[in-house]
Design a protein around this motif. Structure first.
Motif, PDB file in Angstrom:
ATOM      1  N   LEU A 158       0.853  -1.176   0.173  1.00  0.00           N
ATOM      2  CA  LEU A 158      -0.034  -0.141   0.034  1.00  0.00           C
ATOM      3  C   LEU A 158       0.885   1.160  -0.003  1.00  0.00           C
ATOM      4  CD1 LEU A 158      -2.641   1.440   0.276  1.00  0.00           C
ATOM      5  CD2 LEU A 158      -2.672   1.188   2.803  1.00  0.00           C
ATOM      6  N   ASN A 159       0.735   2.094  -0.851  1.00  0.00           N
ATOM      7  CA  ASN A 159       1.350   3.347  -1.156  1.00  0.00           C
ATOM      8  C   ASN A 159       0.303   4.280  -0.419  1.00  0.00           C
ATOM      9  OD1 ASN A 159       1.758   2.874  -4.759  1.00  0.00           O
ATOM     10  ND2 ASN A 159       3.261   2.298  -3.013  1.00  0.00           N
ATOM     11  N   LEU A 160       1.049   4.998   0.697  1.00  0.00           N
ATOM     12  CA  LEU A 160       0.288   6.118   1.391  1.00  0.00           C
ATOM     13  C   LEU A 160       1.158   7.461   1.146  1.00  0.00           C
ATOM     14  CD1 LEU A 160      -0.122   4.671   4.628  1.00  0.00           C
ATOM     15  CD2 LEU A 160      -1.987   4.816   3.032  1.00  0.00           C
ATOM     16  N   PRO A 161       0.406   8.774   0.991  1.00  0.00           N
ATOM     17  CA  PRO A 161       1.193   9.752   1.023  1.00  0.00           C
ATOM     18  C   PRO A 161       1.976  10.157   2.102  1.00  0.00           C
ATOM     19  CG  PRO A 161      -1.417  10.336   1.189  1.00  0.00           C
ATOM     20  CD  PRO A 161      -0.874   8.947   1.204  1.00  0.00           C
ATOM     21  N   SER A 162       3.169  11.088   2.399  1.00  0.00           N
ATOM     22  CA  SER A 162       3.785  11.221   3.422  1.00  0.00           C
ATOM     23  C   SER A 162       3.488  12.038   4.421  1.00  0.00           C
ATOM     24  CB  SER A 162       5.228  11.358   2.996  1.00  0.00           C
ATOM     25  OG  SER A 162       5.195  12.613   2.204  1.00  0.00           O
ATOM     26  N   SER A 163       1.982  12.762   4.229  1.00  0.00           N
ATOM     27  CA  SER A 163       1.683  13.798   5.198  1.00  0.00           C
ATOM     28  C   SER A 163       1.013  13.031   6.312  1.00  0.00           C
ATOM     29  CB  SER A 163       0.672  14.450   4.604  1.00  0.00           C
ATOM     30  OG  SER A 163      -0.583  13.758   4.167  1.00  0.00           O
ATOM     31  N   ARG A 164       1.147  13.768   7.426  1.00  0.00           N
ATOM     32  CA  ARG A 164       0.496  13.231   8.609  1.00  0.00           C
ATOM     33  C   ARG A 164      -0.946  12.423   8.498  1.00  0.00           C
ATOM     34  NH1 ARG A 164       0.219  15.491  14.859  1.00  0.00           N
ATOM     35  NH2 ARG A 164      -0.945  13.827  15.366  1.00  0.00           N
ATOM     36  N   GLY A 165      -1.711  13.560   7.919  1.00  0.00           N
ATOM     37  CA  GLY A 165      -3.137  13.328   7.582  1.00  0.00           C
ATOM     38  C   GLY A 165      -3.244  11.995   6.665  1.00  0.00           C
ATOM     39  N   GLY A 166      -2.532  11.923   5.681  1.00  0.00           N
ATOM     40  CA  GLY A 166      -2.224  10.591   4.729  1.00  0.00           C
ATOM     41  C   GLY A 166      -1.960   9.434   5.342  1.00  0.00           C
ATOM     42  N   VAL A 167      -1.044   9.439   6.036  1.00  0.00           N
ATOM     43  CA  VAL A 167      -0.786   8.204   6.947  1.00  0.00           C
ATOM     44  C   VAL A 167      -1.899   8.108   7.780  1.00  0.00           C
ATOM     45  CG1 VAL A 167       0.851   7.306   8.634  1.00  0.00           C
ATOM     46  CG2 VAL A 167       1.621   8.676   6.733  1.00  0.00           C
ATOM     47  N   LYS A 168      -2.405   8.793   8.640  1.00  0.00           N
ATOM     48  CA  LYS A 168      -3.474   8.553   9.677  1.00  0.00           C
ATOM     49  C   LYS A 168      -4.805   8.037   8.815  1.00  0.00           C
ATOM     50  CE  LYS A 168      -6.563  10.938  12.857  1.00  0.00           C
ATOM     51  NZ  LYS A 168      -6.928  12.026  13.577  1.00  0.00           N
TER      52      LYS A 168
END
Length: 189
Positions: A158-168
């Motif tokens: 799974l690819n997630l953005p690196s932003s805090r909100g994206g990870v959350k």
């Protein structure tokens, strides 16, 4: 296995964080990678600290190393494609989940989704759509993430953005389906 054990017990996982530009030892620590690692560990997965790689082409070899420690990934994948499950490495040796953070935006250097897709046996786009939907509850820019999700051998990537909100948001969505993903990937039938 103990019925009270967390669903990740006895299984491996990995986290790769793509960073822009060069590595700066004076840069602040990567808190989002640490959050993802901790999330996996809380579910029982044996997860080393996150691996930092430069955004762009360096991501491909890092993903290969995570998918198949020891370098047998290409042989195992060829065998799996030819015989659906036959020839796969020992299930205990490969991670059940590989989470990547970063490299999913619109910048030309953001190649994480393309490099991931090249290594997947098949994609699971519903996970990404659910993450977008969750992200849109807080920010309109959530739809700019080009992450992908899918299965490579017996590993869910799974690819997630690196932003805090994206990870959350990504971990919240993954948390609702991770046991089912793992069960289906491990099903020998």
């Amino acid at each position: 296995m103990d019925d009270d054990a967390p669903f990740g017990a006895g299984r491996r996982a990995a986290v790769i964080v793509c960073v822009r530009g060069g590595f700066d030892p004076a840069a602040p620590p990567d808190h989002n990678g640490a959050r993802a690692v901790e999330w996996l560990r809380e579910r029982g997965y044996e997860t080393p600290d996150s691996v930092l790689v430069a955004n762009g082409p360096a991501f491909g070899p890092a993903l290969d190393a995570a998918l198949e420690p020891g370098g047998a990934r290409s042989t195992a994948r060829a065998s799996a494609s030819a015989a659906r499950g036959a020839g796969l490495p020992d299930p205990a040796s490969v991670p059940r989940f590989v989470l990547t953070l970063g490299g999913t935006g619109l910048n030309p250097r953001d190649r994480t989704p393309q490099l991931t897709a090249e290594r997947l046996d098949y994609e699971v786009p519903g996970i990404v759509h659910a993450i977008w939907a969750r992200g849109l509850e807080n920010t309109a820019t959530a739809i700019m993430s080009r992450g992908t999700a899918g299965v490579a051998g017996r590993t869910f990537v799974l690819n997630l953005p690196s932003s805090r909100g994206g990870v959350k948001d990504g971990l919240a969505v993954l948390g609702t389906v991770a046991p089912l993903i793992q069960a289906q990937i491990e099903d020998p039938a």
